[in-house]
Motif scaffolding. Structure first.
Motif, short mmCIF file in Angstrom:
data_model
loop_
_atom_site.label_atom_id
_atom_site.label_comp_id
_atom_site.label_asym_id
_atom_site.label_seq_id
_atom_site.Cartn_x
_atom_site.Cartn_y
_atom_site.Cartn_z
N VAL A 117 0.84 -1.20 0.00
CA VAL A 117 0.00 0.00 0.00
C VAL A 117 0.88 1.25 0.00
O VAL A 117 0.66 2.20 -0.78
N LEU A 118 1.89 1.26 0.86
CA LEU A 118 2.77 2.42 0.97
C LEU A 118 3.60 2.62 -0.28
O LEU A 118 3.82 3.76 -0.72
N ALA A 143 -2.68 2.09 7.18
CA ALA A 143 -1.79 0.96 6.89
C ALA A 143 -0.38 1.24 7.40
O ALA A 143 0.30 0.35 7.91
N ALA A 144 0.06 2.49 7.29
CA ALA A 144 1.39 2.86 7.78
C ALA A 144 1.47 2.69 9.29
O ALA A 144 2.47 2.19 9.83
N LEU A 172 8.09 1.46 4.81
CA LEU A 172 7.59 2.37 5.84
C LEU A 172 8.41 3.65 5.87
O LEU A 172 7.86 4.76 5.92
N ILE A 173 9.73 3.53 5.83
CA ILE A 173 10.59 4.71 5.93
C ILE A 173 10.45 5.58 4.69
O ILE A 173 10.39 6.83 4.80
N ARG A 182 7.18 12.58 10.89
CA ARG A 182 8.33 12.35 11.76
C ARG A 182 8.13 11.17 12.70
O ARG A 182 9.09 10.45 13.02
N GLY A 183 6.91 10.96 13.15
CA GLY A 183 6.65 9.84 14.05
C GLY A 183 6.89 8.51 13.37
O GLY A 183 7.53 7.62 13.93
N LEU A 184 6.36 8.35 12.15
CA LEU A 184 6.58 7.10 11.42
C LEU A 184 8.04 6.92 11.06
O LEU A 184 8.58 5.80 11.12
N LEU A 185 8.70 8.01 10.68
CA LEU A 185 10.11 7.92 10.34
C LEU A 185 10.93 7.47 11.55
O LEU A 185 11.81 6.60 11.44
N ALA A 186 10.63 8.02 12.70
CA ALA A 186 11.34 7.62 13.92
C ALA A 186 11.10 6.15 14.23
O ALA A 186 12.02 5.42 14.63
N ALA A 187 9.87 5.69 14.04
CA ALA A 187 9.56 4.28 14.30
C ALA A 187 10.33 3.37 13.36
O ALA A 187 10.89 2.34 13.78
N GLY A 188 10.36 3.73 12.08
CA GLY A 188 11.10 2.93 11.12
C GLY A 188 12.58 2.91 11.39
O GLY A 188 13.24 1.86 11.32
#
Length: 344
Positions: A117-118, A143-144, A172-173, A182-188
């Motif tokens: 999806v991403l 989905a992310a 994801l990244i 930024r939250g998703l980037l930090a998680a990845g």
């Protein structure tokens, strides 16, 4: 001075995407392939191979990505209706494939479906309409979040094919960077640091093959390196790391595998091309050219190539297209006619 290889590569990539996009369009239900009864959930679906009537969630997303990349390279909207029909199918069947959380009850393919999806959504961003309507954008963002939560809890890092952790983190990244979340980037990035760090990868050709499995389409070594590159960014430090730690592990050419070797080598080519763009190390380019030559031979339009066992599978088209796309620069799309700046 601009690298002439990269400057002129867009036209070569477009030739591949022209062939791939046309092939997938002919297979889409209601879009050139088989018809669908009025109101059919399958309208817009791209089956996993010609003649299949199975609903293929990630295969349709792979097709959307190919059609979107074709438009970015060619500046032609020829496959825009196919993308729209594909997204309509994806939204209709969404709840059957994307869970609210990836737990024991989720499909083995759920995390991969989220990642696809991403990948499709990122390819849409430079095109008119961007990420589509609000409803679709919210589904993609959901989905992310599901994928980020899954990676945050993932302990078994040995997954292959649909559970390849490098492929999941890479997508994801790249999505997080594209939408500036930024939250998703930090998680990845946390996951990549925990799972892979900056250690040198093992020799690609020694990657294990699991007996008794149905699929082996993803090079976990290549995807691990792509995830690290996405996490760290295209910096001089990453270029040096690729030259000093990764180049010694790459294969010189096509690697024979017992299963899904075309897809597997396509994923390796995706890393090799991107590594050359960042590092300008000739070893990456030489290996990339050798593998891509064999992939193009296998997926060419001759009758002999089409008769090969797995050449018509949607994932074969997707992974060989990832390889074809790897030398295309992300900020400037150049075709054989002219260069064109594209909004990211």
């Amino acid at each position: 001075m601009a690298d002439p290889i990269l400057k002129n590569y867009g036209a070569q990539a477009l030739m591949h995407f022209e062939r791939a996009a046309s092939s997938l369009a002919l297979r889409q239900v209601g879009g050139g392939g088989a018809g669908a009864p009025p109101g059919s959930l399958l309208k817009g679906n791209v089956g996993p191979w010609p003649g299949s009537t199975d609903a293929d969630f990630h295969g349709t997303l792979a097709s959307i990505w190919v059609w979107a990349r074709h438009q970015s390279l060619s500046e032609q909207r020829r496959f825009a209706p196919h993308r729209a029909a594909g997204w309509s199918f994806i939204q209709k069947v969404w709840r059957s494939f994307v869970p609210e959380a990836i737990g024991p009850a989720a499909s083995d393919e759920a995390a991969y479906d989220c990642a696809m999806v991403l990948r499709a959504a990122v390819a849409e961003l430079p095109l008119e309409g961007g990420g589509g309507d609000d409803a679709r954008s919210e589904l993609v963002a959901g989905a992310a979040r599901v994928l980020a939560a899954h990676l945050g809890e993932l302990e078994d890092l040995s997954g292959r094919d649909f559970q390849d952790p490098g492929f999941l983190a890479w997508n994801l990244i790249e999505y997080a960077r594209a939408v500036e979340d930024r939250g998703l980037l930090a998680a990845g990035r946390r996951f990549v640091e925990r799972a892979f760090g900056m250690k040198a990868p093992p020799v690609f050709a020694t990657e294990p093959e699991t007996a008794g499995t149905l699929f082996d389409f993803s090079s976990t070594t290549a995807m691990r390196v792509l995830a690290i590159v996405a996490s760290e960014g295209n910096t001089p430090f990453v270029g040096a790391w690729l030259r000093e730690r990764v180049a010694r592990a790459i294969p010189p050419g096509f690697v024979k595998r017992g299963r899904d070797e075309t897809c597997w080598n396509g994923s390796v080519a995706a890393l090799l091309g991107r590594a050359y763009v960042i590092s300008t190390e000739a070893r990456f380019l030489d290996a990339y050219r050798a593998i891509r030559a064999e992939l193009e031979r296998r997926t060419g339009q001759s009758e002999a190539a089409r008769s090969a066992g797995d050449m018509t599978d949607t994932l074969v088209t997707f992974y060989t297209s990832l390889g074809a796309d790897a030398l295309v620069r992300t900020s400037v799309v150049e075709t054989s006619a002219r260069g064109a700046n594209v909004r990211r």
